[in-house]
Motif scaffolding. Structure first.
Motif, PDB file in Angstrom:
ATOM      1  N   TRP A   1      62.685  56.689  15.901  1.00 30.37           N
ATOM      2  CA  TRP A   1      61.249  56.758  15.666  1.00 30.37           C
ATOM      3  C   TRP A   1      60.880  56.911  14.196  1.00 30.37           C
ATOM      4  O   TRP A   1      59.812  56.461  13.780  1.00 30.37           O
ATOM      5  CB  TRP A   1      60.638  57.921  16.447  1.00 30.37           C
ATOM      6  N   ILE A   2      61.718  57.600  13.427  1.00 30.16           N
ATOM      7  CA  ILE A   2      61.397  57.862  12.025  1.00 30.16           C
ATOM      8  C   ILE A   2      62.589  57.521  11.140  1.00 30.16           C
ATOM      9  O   ILE A   2      63.720  57.388  11.625  1.00 30.16           O
ATOM     10  CB  ILE A   2      60.980  59.327  11.770  1.00 30.16           C
ATOM     11  N   VAL A   3      62.305  57.400   9.857  1.00 26.24           N
ATOM     12  CA  VAL A   3      63.345  57.233   8.851  1.00 26.24           C
ATOM     13  C   VAL A   3      63.081  58.254   7.749  1.00 26.24           C
ATOM     14  O   VAL A   3      61.930  58.613   7.477  1.00 26.24           O
ATOM     15  CB  VAL A   3      63.396  55.804   8.264  1.00 26.24           C
ATOM     16  N   LEU A   4      64.160  58.723   7.157  1.00 25.47           N
ATOM     17  CA  LEU A   4      64.072  59.617   6.007  1.00 25.47           C
ATOM     18  C   LEU A   4      64.585  58.835   4.810  1.00 25.47           C
ATOM     19  O   LEU A   4      65.688  58.298   4.852  1.00 25.47           O
ATOM     20  CB  LEU A   4      64.915  60.880   6.219  1.00 25.47           C
TER      21      LEU A   4
ATOM     22  N   LEU B   1      54.212  50.316  29.477  1.00 23.37           N
ATOM     23  CA  LEU B   1      55.064  50.102  28.303  1.00 23.37           C
ATOM     24  C   LEU B   1      56.299  50.999  28.337  1.00 23.37           C
ATOM     25  O   LEU B   1      57.365  50.616  27.886  1.00 23.37           O
ATOM     26  CB  LEU B   1      54.298  50.440  27.012  1.00 23.37           C
ATOM     27  N   ARG B   2      56.117  52.204  28.854  1.00 20.95           N
ATOM     28  CA  ARG B   2      57.240  53.155  28.892  1.00 20.95           C
ATOM     29  C   ARG B   2      58.386  52.643  29.745  1.00 20.95           C
ATOM     30  O   ARG B   2      59.520  53.041  29.566  1.00 20.95           O
ATOM     31  CB  ARG B   2      56.762  54.510  29.397  1.00 20.95           C
ATOM     32  N   GLY B   3      58.083  51.766  30.684  1.00 19.49           N
ATOM     33  CA  GLY B   3      59.117  51.225  31.548  1.00 19.49           C
ATOM     34  C   GLY B   3      59.915  50.100  30.903  1.00 19.49           C
ATOM     35  O   GLY B   3      60.949  49.692  31.426  1.00 19.49           O
ATOM     36  N   LEU B   4      59.426  49.602  29.769  1.00 22.75           N
ATOM     37  CA  LEU B   4      60.120  48.503  29.094  1.00 22.75           C
ATOM     38  C   LEU B   4      61.200  49.057  28.170  1.00 22.75           C
ATOM     39  O   LEU B   4      61.055  50.146  27.622  1.00 22.75           O
ATOM     40  CB  LEU B   4      59.122  47.684  28.269  1.00 22.75           C
ATOM     41  N   PRO B   5      62.271  48.305  27.971  1.00 28.05           N
ATOM     42  CA  PRO B   5      63.292  48.771  27.035  1.00 28.05           C
ATOM     43  C   PRO B   5      62.670  48.899  25.644  1.00 28.05           C
ATOM     44  O   PRO B   5      62.032  47.981  25.152  1.00 28.05           O
ATOM     45  CB  PRO B   5      64.359  47.684  27.055  1.00 28.05           C
TER      46      PRO B   5
ATOM     47  N   PHE C   1      51.343  63.128  13.553  1.00 32.58           N
ATOM     48  CA  PHE C   1      51.141  63.668  12.208  1.00 32.58           C
ATOM     49  C   PHE C   1      51.688  62.696  11.161  1.00 32.58           C
ATOM     50  O   PHE C   1      51.019  62.376  10.180  1.00 32.58           O
ATOM     51  CB  PHE C   1      51.829  65.035  12.101  1.00 32.58           C
ATOM     52  N   ILE C   2      52.888  62.197  11.396  1.00 27.93           N
ATOM     53  CA  ILE C   2      53.515  61.247  10.469  1.00 27.93           C
ATOM     54  C   ILE C   2      52.727  59.942  10.432  1.00 27.93           C
ATOM     55  O   ILE C   2      52.515  59.351   9.368  1.00 27.93           O
ATOM     56  CB  ILE C   2      54.990  61.000  10.861  1.00 27.93           C
ATOM     57  N   ALA C   3      52.269  59.480  11.599  1.00 25.12           N
ATOM     58  CA  ALA C   3      51.508  58.233  11.673  1.00 25.12           C
ATOM     59  C   ALA C   3      50.196  58.349  10.899  1.00 25.12           C
ATOM     60  O   ALA C   3      49.820  57.412  10.179  1.00 25.12           O
ATOM     61  CB  ALA C   3      51.240  57.863  13.126  1.00 25.12           C
ATOM     62  N   ARG C   4      49.492  59.480  11.043  1.00 29.47           N
ATOM     63  CA  ARG C   4      48.235  59.657  10.304  1.00 29.47           C
ATOM     64  C   ARG C   4      48.484  59.644   8.800  1.00 29.47           C
ATOM     65  O   ARG C   4      47.723  59.031   8.052  1.00 29.47           O
ATOM     66  CB  ARG C   4      47.540  60.952  10.730  1.00 29.47           C
TER      67      ARG C   4
ATOM     68  N   LEU D   1      55.876  49.073  15.596  1.00 32.24           N
ATOM     69  CA  LEU D   1      55.753  48.047  16.646  1.00 32.24           C
ATOM     70  C   LEU D   1      55.273  48.664  17.954  1.00 32.24           C
ATOM     71  O   LEU D   1      54.477  48.059  18.682  1.00 32.24           O
ATOM     72  CB  LEU D   1      57.080  47.321  16.835  1.00 32.24           C
ATOM     73  N   HIS D   2      55.738  49.870  18.249  1.00 26.45           N
ATOM     74  CA  HIS D   2      55.291  50.581  19.449  1.00 26.45           C
ATOM     75  C   HIS D   2      53.786  50.844  19.371  1.00 26.45           C
ATOM     76  O   HIS D   2      53.058  50.630  20.344  1.00 26.45           O
ATOM     77  CB  HIS D   2      56.069  51.890  19.601  1.00 26.45           C
ATOM     78  N   PHE D   3      53.316  51.289  18.208  1.00 24.36           N
ATOM     79  CA  PHE D   3      51.880  51.524  18.026  1.00 24.36           C
ATOM     80  C   PHE D   3      51.101  50.217  18.147  1.00 24.36           C
ATOM     81  O   PHE D   3      49.981  50.200  18.675  1.00 24.36           O
ATOM     82  CB  PHE D   3      51.581  52.206  16.699  1.00 24.36           C
ATOM     83  N   ASP D   4      51.658  49.125  17.660  1.00 20.42           N
ATOM     84  CA  ASP D   4      51.015  47.816  17.826  1.00 20.42           C
ATOM     85  C   ASP D   4      50.841  47.492  19.310  1.00 20.42           C
ATOM     86  O   ASP D   4      49.793  47.004  19.736  1.00 20.42           O
ATOM     87  CB  ASP D   4      51.824  46.710  17.152  1.00 20.42           C
TER      88      ASP D   4
END
Length: 120
Positions: A80-83, A21-25, A40-43, A102-105
């Motif tokens: 990766w995150i939004v504030l 997956l890391r090799g994909l855009p 931490f944020i995901a949990r 989507l990455h976690f999916d």
């Protein structure tokens, strides 16, 4: 236990699929501390807990406030995150971006695939 069918094989297969997956855009990669912050944020998100920057600064394992601010800025710029604003304009809520979910999916699908491959 059969040498070719150990529980560790599932994990190793998952690592191989996740590495592909890391090799994909996608989103830019994270450094190890950013990875810990992301987890931490995901949990917190999974538990439906509101998480502010101030809440995160109370977590000493995430580093000093200055380091944490720098990492959050980097993670935000990488997508990766939004504030988001809260009722108190001095506080910002930290959440995973849609792209991060989507990455976690995709990682979840890798884990499912690794489990299926092991059962064959």
């Amino acid at each position: 236990m059969d040498k070719d069918n150990r529980p560790a094989d599932i994990y190793v297969r998952f690592l191989q699929l996740a590495n592909a997956l890391r090799g994909l855009p996608s989103l830019p990669s994270l450094d190890p501390l950013e990875d810990r912050i992301l987890a931490f944020i995901a949990r917190a998100g999974q538990a439906r807990e509101r998480l502010s920057v101030r809440d995160m600064m109370a977590q000493s394992e995430l580093g000093s406030p200055a380091m944490l601010h720098a990492r959050l800025k980097s993670m935000r710029e990488k997508g990766w995150i939004v504030l988001s604003d809260t009722d108190d304009t001095r506080r910002k809520q930290v959440e995973l971006s849609q792209a991060a979910w989507l990455h976690f999916d995709k990682l979840s699908k890798c884990l499912v695939q690794a489990t299926r491959d092991a059962s064959k």
